[in-house]
Design a protein around this motif. Structure first.
Motif, PDB file in Angstrom:
ATOM      1  N   PHE A  52      -5.532  12.179 -10.494  1.00 28.99           N
ATOM      2  CA  PHE A  52      -5.311  10.899  -9.813  1.00 28.99           C
ATOM      3  C   PHE A  52      -6.601  10.086  -9.749  1.00 28.99           C
ATOM      4  N   ASP A  53      -7.734  10.730  -9.480  1.00 32.72           N
ATOM      5  CA  ASP A  53      -8.999   9.993  -9.428  1.00 32.72           C
ATOM      6  C   ASP A  53      -9.319   9.369 -10.789  1.00 32.72           C
ATOM      7  N   LEU A  54      -9.033  10.082 -11.858  1.00 28.57           N
ATOM      8  CA  LEU A  54      -9.240   9.534 -13.195  1.00 28.57           C
ATOM      9  C   LEU A  54      -8.287   8.361 -13.443  1.00 28.57           C
ATOM     10  N   VAL A  78       1.332   1.787 -10.439  1.00 26.51           N
ATOM     11  CA  VAL A  78       2.348   2.531  -9.691  1.00 26.51           C
ATOM     12  C   VAL A  78       2.220   4.023  -9.963  1.00 26.51           C
ATOM     13  N   VAL A  79       2.530   4.803  -8.953  1.00 24.50           N
ATOM     14  CA  VAL A  79       2.626   6.252  -9.086  1.00 24.50           C
ATOM     15  C   VAL A  79       4.073   6.628  -8.786  1.00 24.50           C
ATOM     16  N   VAL A 117      -6.348  -2.323  -2.804  1.00 27.18           N
ATOM     17  CA  VAL A 117      -5.552  -1.556  -3.770  1.00 27.18           C
ATOM     18  C   VAL A 117      -4.083  -1.906  -3.559  1.00 27.18           C
ATOM     19  N   VAL A 118      -3.402  -2.254  -4.651  1.00 23.80           N
ATOM     20  CA  VAL A 118      -1.992  -2.657  -4.583  1.00 23.80           C
ATOM     21  C   VAL A 118      -1.072  -1.651  -5.277  1.00 23.80           C
ATOM     22  N   THR A 119      -1.586  -0.489  -5.587  1.00 27.38           N
ATOM     23  CA  THR A 119      -0.792   0.532  -6.262  1.00 27.38           C
ATOM     24  C   THR A 119       0.419   0.899  -5.420  1.00 27.38           C
ATOM     25  N   MET A 124      10.131   9.493  -8.524  1.00 24.60           N
ATOM     26  CA  MET A 124      10.436   9.405  -9.951  1.00 24.60           C
ATOM     27  C   MET A 124      11.944   9.460 -10.142  1.00 24.60           C
ATOM     28  N   GLY A 125      12.448   8.461 -10.790  1.00 25.32           N
ATOM     29  CA  GLY A 125      13.842   8.476 -11.214  1.00 25.32           C
ATOM     30  C   GLY A 125      13.867   8.916 -12.660  1.00 25.32           C
TER      31      GLY A 125
END
Length: 176
Positions: A52-54, A78-79, A117-119, A124-125
């Motif tokens: 995630f950091d990468l 997005v995650v 941050v706007v992530t 997950m679909g």
């Protein structure tokens, strides 16, 4: 670039409403999908936290619906998480990114440079693999102008290299 412990990276589309979309449909922004990658990894060799950091070091999580010159909801940060562990790790990673991006540039001496941050996060679909020509795109198209202008500099940036050094990896060229 290869990371120890990463077994597979698949480019694809998620978060939209149309089954099995194709790039030409997704790029219009009308399907609701985001361009994403699915990463399969060995947790004994690579941590989700480091991955995630990468992720946050290799793109701009502060621009809404945009990555560089690419604009539209399909380029949103997005995650998509698959379980509660991934959701919790993503929340922690977003908090770390907010701390980093929320600082003013030059040690706090340049007002107005802090960014939010706007992530987004969502369960997950369906994940739809992208067309074959999108797989290993950089490795197969290093000399394409888009890759030389947008991707290569990111891979060589101090930010990405420092994250790679932290987890004991060094960005390498294709085929290495």
């Amino acid at each position: 670039m290869r990371l120890e412990g990463v077994q597979q990276v698949t480019s694809g589309y998620a978060g939209g409403s149309k089954p099995n979309p194709k790039y030409r449909e997704v790029v219009t922004g009308k399907t609701g999908h985001a361009e994403v990658v699915r990463v399969t990894y060995d947790p004994s060799k690579a941590s989700l936290s480091d991955l995630f950091d990468l992720f946050f070091a290799s793109h701009d999580p502060t621009t809404l619906n945009r990555q560089g010159a690419d604009v539209g909801t399909q380029y949103r940060s997005v995650v998509f998480y698959e379980d509660d562990e991934q959701r919790k790790e993503a929340e922690l990673a977003i908090a770390r990114a907010e701390e980093e991006y929320g600082k003013e540039a030059w040690f706090g001496f340049v007002p107005g440079t802090a960014r939010t941050v706007v992530t987004a996060m969502a369960p997950m679909g369906d994940f739809w693999p992208a067309e074959n020509y999108h797989q290993d795109y950089f490795e197969n198209n290093q000399n394409a102008p888009y890759c030389m202008i947008n991707i290569a500099p990111k891979l060589q940036s101090f930010k990405v290299r420092s994250k790679m050094d932290k987890i004991g990896q060094v960005p390498r060229g294709p085929g290495e």
